[in-house]
Design a protein around this motif. Sequence first.
Motif, mmCIF file in Angstrom:
data_model
loop_
_atom_site.group_PDB
_atom_site.id
_atom_site.type_symbol
_atom_site.label_atom_id
_atom_site.label_comp_id
_atom_site.label_asym_id
_atom_site.label_seq_id
_atom_site.Cartn_x
_atom_site.Cartn_y
_atom_site.Cartn_z
ATOM 1 N N PHE A 267 8.032 4.639 4.845
ATOM 2 C CA PHE A 267 7.706 3.302 5.343
ATOM 3 C C PHE A 267 8.938 2.432 5.504
ATOM 4 O O PHE A 267 9.982 2.683 4.904
ATOM 5 N N SER A 268 8.764 1.429 6.347
ATOM 6 C CA SER A 268 9.737 0.363 6.534
ATOM 7 C C SER A 268 8.940 -0.940 6.480
ATOM 8 O O SER A 268 7.760 -0.923 6.129
ATOM 9 N N LEU B 23 0.826 -1.200 0.000
ATOM 10 C CA LEU B 23 0.000 0.000 0.000
ATOM 11 C C LEU B 23 0.866 1.259 0.000
ATOM 12 O O LEU B 23 0.591 2.205 -0.740
ATOM 13 N N ALA B 24 1.922 1.265 0.797
ATOM 14 C CA ALA B 24 2.814 2.419 0.855
ATOM 15 C C ALA B 24 3.455 2.674 -0.511
ATOM 16 O O ALA B 24 3.482 3.816 -0.986
ATOM 17 N N LYS B 25 3.942 1.643 -1.159
ATOM 18 C CA LYS B 25 4.544 1.802 -2.485
ATOM 19 C C LYS B 25 3.502 2.282 -3.496
ATOM 20 O O LYS B 25 3.784 3.144 -4.335
ATOM 21 N N HIS B 26 2.313 1.726 -3.426
ATOM 22 C CA HIS B 26 1.233 2.093 -4.348
ATOM 23 C C HIS B 26 0.910 3.579 -4.239
ATOM 24 O O HIS B 26 0.763 4.271 -5.247
ATOM 25 N N TRP B 27 0.791 4.068 -3.011
ATOM 26 C CA TRP B 27 0.405 5.465 -2.815
ATOM 27 C C TRP B 27 1.587 6.428 -2.865
ATOM 28 O O TRP B 27 1.402 7.639 -2.923
ATOM 29 N N SER B 28 2.816 5.932 -2.877
ATOM 30 C CA SER B 28 3.979 6.819 -2.885
ATOM 31 C C SER B 28 4.094 7.618 -4.181
ATOM 32 O O SER B 28 4.779 8.626 -4.223
ATOM 33 N N HIS B 29 3.404 7.196 -5.224
ATOM 34 C CA HIS B 29 3.436 7.919 -6.496
ATOM 35 C C HIS B 29 2.557 9.162 -6.458
ATOM 36 O O HIS B 29 2.707 10.052 -7.283
ATOM 37 N N LYS B 30 1.613 9.208 -5.502
ATOM 38 C CA LYS B 30 0.654 10.307 -5.454
ATOM 39 C C LYS B 30 0.699 11.105 -4.161
ATOM 40 O O LYS B 30 0.165 12.206 -4.093
ATOM 41 N N MET C 296 -13.051 7.800 3.854
ATOM 42 C CA MET C 296 -11.623 7.547 4.024
ATOM 43 C C MET C 296 -11.380 6.146 4.577
ATOM 44 O O MET C 296 -10.447 5.460 4.150
ATOM 45 N N ARG C 297 -12.236 5.696 5.501
ATOM 46 C CA ARG C 297 -12.113 4.319 5.995
ATOM 47 C C ARG C 297 -12.278 3.336 4.842
ATOM 48 O O ARG C 297 -11.547 2.344 4.744
ATOM 49 N N GLU C 298 -13.254 3.587 3.982
ATOM 50 C CA GLU C 298 -13.520 2.703 2.845
ATOM 51 C C GLU C 298 -12.344 2.695 1.863
ATOM 52 O O GLU C 298 -11.978 1.650 1.330
ATOM 53 N N VAL C 299 -11.753 3.849 1.626
ATOM 54 C CA VAL C 299 -10.598 3.937 0.726
ATOM 55 C C VAL C 299 -9.451 3.069 1.256
ATOM 56 O O VAL C 299 -8.852 2.281 0.516
ATOM 57 N N VAL C 300 -9.156 3.199 2.536
ATOM 58 C CA VAL C 300 -8.074 2.418 3.143
ATOM 59 C C VAL C 300 -8.394 0.929 3.086
ATOM 60 O O VAL C 300 -7.585 0.114 2.632
ATOM 61 N N ALA C 301 -9.591 0.555 3.532
ATOM 62 C CA ALA C 301 -9.966 -0.863 3.578
ATOM 63 C C ALA C 301 -9.997 -1.487 2.189
ATOM 64 O O ALA C 301 -9.492 -2.597 1.987
ATOM 65 N N SER C 302 -10.561 -0.787 1.218
ATOM 66 C CA SER C 302 -10.674 -1.367 -0.127
ATOM 67 C C SER C 302 -9.307 -1.539 -0.776
ATOM 68 O O SER C 302 -9.070 -2.533 -1.464
ATOM 69 N N HIS C 303 -8.408 -0.594 -0.544
ATOM 70 C CA HIS C 303 -7.061 -0.744 -1.112
ATOM 71 C C HIS C 303 -6.316 -1.903 -0.450
ATOM 72 O O HIS C 303 -5.663 -2.693 -1.135
ATOM 73 N N LEU C 304 -6.412 -2.026 0.856
ATOM 74 C CA LEU C 304 -5.751 -3.152 1.524
ATOM 75 C C LEU C 304 -6.366 -4.480 1.096
ATOM 76 O O LEU C 304 -5.647 -5.461 0.883
ATOM 77 N N ASP C 305 -7.679 -4.513 0.916
ATOM 78 C CA ASP C 305 -8.336 -5.742 0.445
ATOM 79 C C ASP C 305 -7.837 -6.143 -0.937
ATOM 80 O O ASP C 305 -7.726 -7.335 -1.247
ATOM 81 N N ARG C 306 -7.544 -5.176 -1.781
ATOM 82 C CA ARG C 306 -7.016 -5.486 -3.114
ATOM 83 C C ARG C 306 -5.690 -6.234 -3.021
ATOM 84 O O ARG C 306 -5.451 -7.183 -3.767
ATOM 85 N N PHE C 307 -4.831 -5.803 -2.104
ATOM 86 C CA PHE C 307 -3.539 -6.474 -1.945
ATOM 87 C C PHE C 307 -3.691 -7.799 -1.214
ATOM 88 O O PHE C 307 -2.867 -8.693 -1.369
ATOM 89 N N ALA C 308 -4.740 -7.936 -0.433
ATOM 90 C CA ALA C 308 -4.980 -9.150 0.355
ATOM 91 C C ALA C 308 -6.021 -10.043 -0.319
ATOM 92 O O ALA C 308 -6.769 -10.734 0.354
ATOM 93 N N PHE C 309 -6.039 -10.048 -1.641
ATOM 94 C CA PHE C 309 -7.113 -10.740 -2.367
ATOM 95 C C PHE C 309 -7.260 -12.209 -1.971
ATOM 96 O O PHE C 309 -8.351 -12.751 -2.016
#
Length: 96
Positions: free
Chosen positions: A32-33, A20-27, A71-84
Amino acid sequence: MSVSIARVPTHSASRYLQQLAKHWSHKMEVSFSEQEATIAFPNGASLEMRADSETLDVRLAVPEDGDVARMREVVASHLDRFAFREAPLTFDWQVV
């Protein structure tokens, strides 16, 4: 600021945090560590995440004039995408 926290059970917390950090680092402004991440949104909101072997702890701060639910939905939906493989993750949001 309205602050929401959630403890998300997952054994892949570090991987999802980094993706998620890498994904959003472009915008957005991101640091992050493997165990921690901070993300500053353009609308003034901020997201902090901490990973351990069993959970991903999430802290979301949204300005008073912001849409907390969105904002909660944005965070949860993006994490769910990576945790498919194990999505949907469980977000038990609490206001602090």
